[in-house]
Scaffold this active site. Structure first.
Site, PDB file in Angstrom:
ATOM      1  NE  ARG A  58       8.695  -4.220  -0.649  1.00  0.00           N
ATOM      2  CZ  ARG A  58       9.851  -3.732  -1.077  1.00  0.00           C
ATOM      3  NH1 ARG A  58      10.071  -3.611  -2.355  1.00  0.00           N
ATOM      4  NH2 ARG A  58      10.801  -3.370  -0.233  1.00  0.00           N
ATOM      5  CB  THR A  59       3.963  -2.054   4.045  1.00  0.00           C
ATOM      6  OG1 THR A  59       4.658  -3.280   3.877  1.00  0.00           O
ATOM      7  CG2 THR A  59       2.706  -2.290   4.860  1.00  0.00           C
ATOM      8  CE  LYS A  87       8.729  18.511  19.884  1.00  0.00           C
ATOM      9  NZ  LYS A  87       7.439  19.189  19.675  1.00  0.00           N
ATOM     10  NE  ARG A 108       6.606  -2.264   8.333  1.00  0.00           N
ATOM     11  CZ  ARG A 108       7.054  -2.699   7.156  1.00  0.00           C
ATOM     12  NH1 ARG A 108       8.222  -2.287   6.704  1.00  0.00           N
ATOM     13  NH2 ARG A 108       6.342  -3.552   6.444  1.00  0.00           N
ATOM     14  CG  HIS A 136       3.978  -7.651   7.350  1.00  0.00           C
ATOM     15  ND1 HIS A 136       2.956  -6.775   7.069  1.00  0.00           N
ATOM     16  CD2 HIS A 136       5.036  -7.239   6.600  1.00  0.00           C
ATOM     17  CE1 HIS A 136       3.382  -5.880   6.191  1.00  0.00           C
ATOM     18  NE2 HIS A 136       4.635  -6.142   5.887  1.00  0.00           N
TER      19      HIS A 136
HETATM   20  N1   CP Z   1       7.193  -6.560   2.234  1.00  0.00           N
HETATM   21  C1   CP Z   1       7.330  -5.443   2.961  1.00  0.00           C
HETATM   22  O1   CP Z   1       6.815  -5.342   4.101  1.00  0.00           O
HETATM   23  O2   CP Z   1       8.058  -4.461   2.365  1.00  0.00           O
HETATM   24  P1   CP Z   1       8.388  -3.052   3.001  1.00  0.00           P
HETATM   25  O3   CP Z   1       9.275  -3.298   4.218  1.00  0.00           O
HETATM   26  O4   CP Z   1       9.084  -2.274   1.915  1.00  0.00           O
HETATM   27  O5   CP Z   1       7.101  -2.404   3.433  1.00  0.00           O
END
Ligand code: CP
Length: 310
Positions: A58-59, A87, A108, A136
């Site tokens: 999603r993100t 590396k 991320r 998040h």
């Molecule tokens: N909600 C969320 O962060 O989903 P993803 O891990 O798929 O990005």
């Protein structure tokens, strides 16, 4: 012009109430563009880097969709295979490289604090897309948008956060935000996965009342919002500890008999066993709409940071 231009988004705590209001109102205006009914070129010529050291559906894809809907472009990686991280290239050096290729960086990473560290090595805006069990913030913005869109207010809403409150970064960020917005929080988890003490202390300092519970059945009839979460298997140092709490909570249709008529059930997704598929067909389920809301909310944020803003 808003104060968002060129800004990092590392923690939801960096955003004021006015900042959050601006993102939500801007996101509402973005919906017709997010569904393809209207066109925008407001980010034409802008490039977003998406550096995902951890898995995501999603993100990452909603950030990419957001850029495309506004006429910009996204480039990046999903997993470090095939990159020079293999590396031994450090996060700092990777960020120094990528800042030359793009106008903003979405990161991320499995390490808490990684986004804040990355921001020290670049003048380009860094957006935290999840740092270990830390925060998040863009998920929180879309969660807040969903509550606001469905309920019209945060004030006085009974919000039950359910599942892995220890390792779940989405509930950490959401608790900080809702503590500012006047919701009543109900924390439902196994004893070993309770909300970290410092976050509970923060809620207390904000003068808000909250409840701690271990059984969803004990609180579901009081809830206006149930925010279910996955037990974060990947964050447990000991797999046996995970096995003790796996499958602790599962929302079944039967459990909703005593719920408020306008209860909404949210989940940041992905789900495993926390919500029975039959619940998807009830009026309470908003989690797929919530996932869609990630597009207009991230469009709003990117437009405020990289474009002309609201
Ligand atoms: N909600 C969320 O962060 O989903 P993803 O891990 O798929 O990005």
């Amino acid at each position: 012009m808003s104060g968002f231009r060129g800004r990092d988004v590392l923690s939801i705590r960096d955003l004021s109430r006015a900042d959050i209001d601006l993102v939500l109102r801007t996101a509402k205006k973005m919906v017709p563009i997010a569904v393809g009914e209207k066109r925008s070129r407001s980010l034409e010529g802008k490039i977003l880097s998406t550096l995902f050291y951890e898995p995501s559906t999603r993100t990452r894809l909603s950030f990419e969709s957001a850029m495309a809907r506004l006429g910009g472009r996204a480039l990046g990686f999903s997993g470090s295979e095939g990159t020079s991280v293999q590396k031994g290239e450090s996060l700092a050096d990777t960020v120094r490289m990528v800042e030359a290729y793009s106008d903003a960086i979405v990161l991320r990473h499995s390490h808490e604090g990684a986004a804040r560290l990355a921001a020290e090595f670049t003048d380009k805006p860094v957006i935290n897309a999840g740092d270990g069990a830390g925060q998040h913030p863009t998920q929180t913005l879309l969660d807040l948008y969903t509550i606001w869109d469905e309920k019209g207010t945060f004030e006085g809403q009974n919000v039950a956060l359910v599942g892995d409150l220890k390792y779940g970064r989405t509930v950490h960020s959401l608790t900080y935000a809702l503590a500012e917005l006047g919701s009543h929080l109900i924390f439902v988890s196994p004893e070993t996965l309770e909300m970290p003490r410092e976050i509970l202390e923060h809620v207390k300092e904000r003068g808000l009342s909250f409840r701690v519970a271990h059984r969803l059945e004990d609180v579901i009839r009081d809830a206006d919002v149930v925010y279910a979460t996955r037990i974060q298997k990947e964050r447990f140092p000991d797999p046996q500890e995970y096995e003790k709490v796996a499958g602790s909570y599962r929302i079944e249709v039967d459990m909703l008999r005593d719920a408020k008529r306008d209860l909404i059930i949210m989940h940041p997704l992905p789900r495993t066993t926390e919500i029975a598929p039959e619940v998807d067909r009830t009026k309470h389920a908003v989690y797929f709409k919530q996932a869609f809301n990630g597009v207009p909310v991230r469009m709003a944020l990117l437009d405020l940071i990289l474009g002309g803003g609201a």
